[in-house]
Design a protein around this motif. Structure first.
Motif, short mmCIF file in Angstrom:
data_model
loop_
_atom_site.label_atom_id
_atom_site.label_comp_id
_atom_site.label_asym_id
_atom_site.label_seq_id
_atom_site.Cartn_x
_atom_site.Cartn_y
_atom_site.Cartn_z
N UNK A 206 0.81 -1.18 0.00
CA UNK A 206 0.00 0.00 0.00
C UNK A 206 0.87 1.26 0.00
N UNK A 207 1.95 1.25 0.79
CA UNK A 207 2.80 2.44 0.85
C UNK A 207 3.47 2.71 -0.50
N UNK A 208 3.88 1.66 -1.17
CA UNK A 208 4.52 1.84 -2.47
C UNK A 208 3.54 2.46 -3.46
N UNK A 209 2.30 2.03 -3.38
CA UNK A 209 1.26 2.58 -4.26
C UNK A 209 0.98 4.05 -3.92
N UNK A 210 0.93 4.34 -2.64
CA UNK A 210 0.73 5.74 -2.22
C UNK A 210 1.87 6.61 -2.70
N UNK A 211 3.08 6.12 -2.56
CA UNK A 211 4.26 6.88 -2.96
C UNK A 211 4.23 7.21 -4.44
N UNK A 212 3.71 6.29 -5.24
CA UNK A 212 3.59 6.54 -6.68
C UNK A 212 2.53 7.58 -6.98
N UNK A 213 1.43 7.54 -6.25
CA UNK A 213 0.27 8.39 -6.57
C UNK A 213 0.34 9.79 -5.98
N UNK A 214 1.00 9.94 -4.85
CA UNK A 214 1.01 11.23 -4.16
C UNK A 214 2.24 12.05 -4.53
N UNK A 215 2.09 13.37 -4.50
CA UNK A 215 3.28 14.21 -4.66
C UNK A 215 4.27 13.93 -3.52
N UNK A 216 5.55 14.12 -3.75
CA UNK A 216 6.59 13.80 -2.75
C UNK A 216 6.35 14.52 -1.44
N UNK A 217 5.95 15.78 -1.48
CA UNK A 217 5.72 16.55 -0.26
C UNK A 217 4.55 15.98 0.55
N UNK A 218 3.50 15.57 -0.13
CA UNK A 218 2.34 14.99 0.55
C UNK A 218 2.69 13.64 1.16
N UNK A 219 3.44 12.84 0.42
CA UNK A 219 3.83 11.54 0.95
C UNK A 219 4.75 11.69 2.16
N UNK A 220 5.65 12.67 2.12
CA UNK A 220 6.54 12.92 3.26
C UNK A 220 5.73 13.33 4.48
N UNK A 221 4.70 14.13 4.27
CA UNK A 221 3.83 14.53 5.39
C UNK A 221 3.10 13.31 5.95
N UNK A 222 2.63 12.45 5.07
CA UNK A 222 1.97 11.20 5.49
C UNK A 222 2.91 10.36 6.36
N UNK A 223 4.18 10.24 5.94
CA UNK A 223 5.14 9.47 6.72
C UNK A 223 5.39 10.11 8.08
N UNK A 224 5.46 11.45 8.13
CA UNK A 224 5.66 12.13 9.42
C UNK A 224 4.45 11.90 10.33
N UNK A 225 3.26 11.95 9.76
CA UNK A 225 2.05 11.73 10.56
C UNK A 225 2.02 10.31 11.11
N UNK A 226 2.41 9.35 10.30
CA UNK A 226 2.44 7.96 10.74
C UNK A 226 3.48 7.76 11.84
#
Length: 107
Positions: A1-21
């Motif tokens: 799921x994370x790999x799919x998210x990383x592909x679909x989301x802009x890098x900044x949004x994905x980085x924020x997702x990782x920080x939130x997690x």
């Protein structure tokens, strides 16, 4: 799921997702310490006002920590986040030590 998210989301949004997690995981790791401090404080008979103040202060610091964690994307401001983490953990240890002291005087 994370790999799919990383592909679909802009890098900044994905980085924020990782920080939130990561922030959520840190909160779950610190929850037992907070619960232990509250339980031990109650067992030791610490004043309810003191425990309520500790709980409110701890939660306020953790909210600030969460905001700092999620909004920080560079290395320099992480010192603020680390300071907030140290403050929250120190508050728990202070309450645990006070509870131990109160229990020791009862014996």
């Amino acid at each position: 799921m994370k790999a799919e998210l990383k592909k679909r989301l802009p890098a900044e949004t994905y980085a924020k997702y990782e920080r939130m997690e990561a922030c959520h995981a840190n909160g779950m790791e610190n929850l037992p310490l907070f619960m232990g401090a509250v339980i031990l404080g109650n067992m030791a008979g610490l004043p309810q006002g003191e425990l309520a103040s500790f709980s409110a202060s701890f939660l306020a610091v953790r909210v600030a920590y969460t905001a700092a964690y999620i909004t920080t994307s560079t290395q320099a401001p992480t010192l603020v986040r680390s300071g907030l983490w140290i403050a929250s953990v120190s508050m728990c240890f202070r309450t645990i030590i006070r509870a131990a002291g109160a229990m020791a005087t009862e014996v």
